[in-house]
Design an enzyme around this catalytic site. Structure first.
Site, PDB file in Angstrom:
ATOM      1  N   ARG A  98       0.798  -1.233   0.000  1.00  0.00           N
ATOM      2  CA  ARG A  98       0.000   0.000   0.000  1.00  0.00           C
ATOM      3  C   ARG A  98       0.833   1.287   0.000  1.00  0.00           C
ATOM      4  O   ARG A  98       0.525   2.216  -0.755  1.00  0.00           O
ATOM      5  CB  ARG A  98      -0.970   0.006   1.186  1.00  0.00           C
ATOM      6  N   SER A 179     -13.440 -11.352   0.092  1.00  0.00           N
ATOM      7  CA  SER A 179     -12.594 -10.179  -0.093  1.00  0.00           C
ATOM      8  C   SER A 179     -11.163 -10.676  -0.227  1.00  0.00           C
ATOM      9  O   SER A 179     -10.630 -11.311   0.690  1.00  0.00           O
ATOM     10  CB  SER A 179     -12.721  -9.237   1.110  1.00  0.00           C
TER      11      SER A 179
END
Length: 412
Positions: A98, A179
């Protein structure tokens, strides 16, 4: 945030459920703003296929697909592996991707003259923190839009309904709505039946695992591999020189085929809740194990113990999105010093989910068989240990005498 001033938005775009519906949502709720989609390629593979067409059809003005794989491996994965950093056994696959993606988002946002950066992270997750701390590190005044903290949608079920209402094609259904996050390092699974920690993951079910097989389905014969390291960095696999990225990709194949690197864990999220996830990190598990084995030869006791202690701090920083901080940089510098002599070869046996040490060699080895042997030697005087024990145990002896003196005094 004054929405009237938001004319152009750069969106972290994966093409998954969240970011697919965010494009039309942004245009509906931010004055039909221009949406520039950015996909950071950190090794998602086929997930990037057809992404540009999908982004444009759903309302984006353009899509950047940025190949970040080499930087991801060399500047994020390898420093973390060298540090031995794991967060509660989790090998940080999403965590250190990220900050890299966010840095590239800022670079593109500045080049495009964007008014804001948008991400699709939920208000319950860790990724919102990781994205936003990295954005603050490079664009401290950049407005950030997080739809999950604004819109009325409350669940993935409602997201699917929104997508269907807006004719947005999805690769998932209500029945396969895990997910997931995938890159060249790992694949994570969350949601559905996994939300109950009492449910065993369906490892043997076709289509659940993507990078690995269940250990029960792994071959009956072991696979042997050798890994060469230079200063803690993998440089060769089975005697063949490769880049670290090439080694990781090959280890994913070998490890996945043997069912290694599976982790089922309830972890403590940064935002305060516990969350259950299943992770596939076959190549990563092998790299961590190999370097740990090499360190048993090349690091002295105090260096090894301090490294283990600081690995927890390093993992916390990565997990919490604090990659771009002085402390993380300082810890990496500390690790680099310790890795100066971590050069050598490790042999491992992969067998039905296990990674077994099968030999280790290094010219920097601190292991001296002549000293360690149980047989007769000429270099170690066992009588010396008596004086050592007397001095090492002196504080204990002094304290015991003090206690005895006090006890005798109290009896009088």
């Amino acid at each position: 945030m004054d929405k009237s001033k938001i004319k152009k938005v750069v969106l972290a775009y994966s093409g998954g459920l969240d970011t697919s519906i965010i494009i039309p949502w942004l245009k509906e709720n931010y004055n039909n703003c221009e949406v520039i989609a950015v996909s950071g390629d950190v090794g998602q593979g086929t997930e990037l296929d057809g992404l540009e067409e999908k982004a444009i059809k759903t309302g984006a003005s353009k899509l950047y697909i940025e190949d970040l794989t080499e930087e991801f491996v060399n500047d994020f994965i390898i420093p973390t592996v060298k540090a031995g950093a794991m967060y509660e056994q989790y090998m940080l696959g999403t965590s250190f991707a990220r900050p890299l993606i966010a840095k590239r988002l800022v670079e593109i946002a500045k080049a495009e003259g964007a008014d804001a950066i948008c991400h699709g992270c939920t208000g319950k997750g860790n990724d919102q923190v990781r994205f936003e701390l990295a954005i603050k590190a490079f664009a401290p005044d950049m407005p950030i839009i997080a739809p999950w903290r604004e819109w009325s949608i409350k669940s993935r079920e409602e997201e699917i309904a929104y997508a269907e209402a807006h004719n947005i094609p999805l690769k998932i259904t209500r029945e396969t709505n895990y997910s997931k996050d995938k890159n060249l390092w790992h694949l994570s699974h969350e949601g559905l039946d996994l939300e109950d920690p009492g449910n065993e993951p369906t490892y043997e079910k076709e289509g659940f695992l993507e990078m690995s097989v269940s250990p029960m389905q792994a071959p009956d014969a072991p696979t042997y591999i050798t890994l060469d390291f230079e200063k803690g960095v993998p440089v060769a696999l089975d005697g063949q020189k490769m880049t670290a990225k090439e080694i990781i990709l090959k280890l994913n194949e070998l490890g996945g085929a043997n069912g290694v690197g599976l982790l089922d864990i309830v972890e403590n999220r940064l935002v305060g809740m516990k969350c259950r996830g299943v992770y596939e990190t076959p190549g990563g598990a092998i790299l961590y194990k190999a370097l740990q084995v090499l360190e048993t030869l090349c690091l002295d006791k105090y260096a090894a113990h301090k490294k283990q202690e600081l690995a927890i701090t390093f993992a916390d920083l990565v997990y919490n999105g604090q990659w771009y901080t002085p402390l993380r940089e300082a810890l990496s510098a500390f690790v680099d010093v310790l890795m100066e002599n971590c050069t050598g070869t490790v042999k491992l046996k992969l067998y039905k989910g296990n990674i077994i040490n099968a030999g280790v060699w290094s010219e920097y080895s601190l292991y001296d068989p002549e000293i360690a042997t149980f047989d007769e030697d000429e270099v170690y005087n066992q009588a010396d240990s008596a004086g050592f024990i007397n001095l090492f145990g002196l504080p204990i002896k002094v304290q015991a005498k003090m206690k005895a003196k006090l006890e005798a005094k109290n009896k009088d």
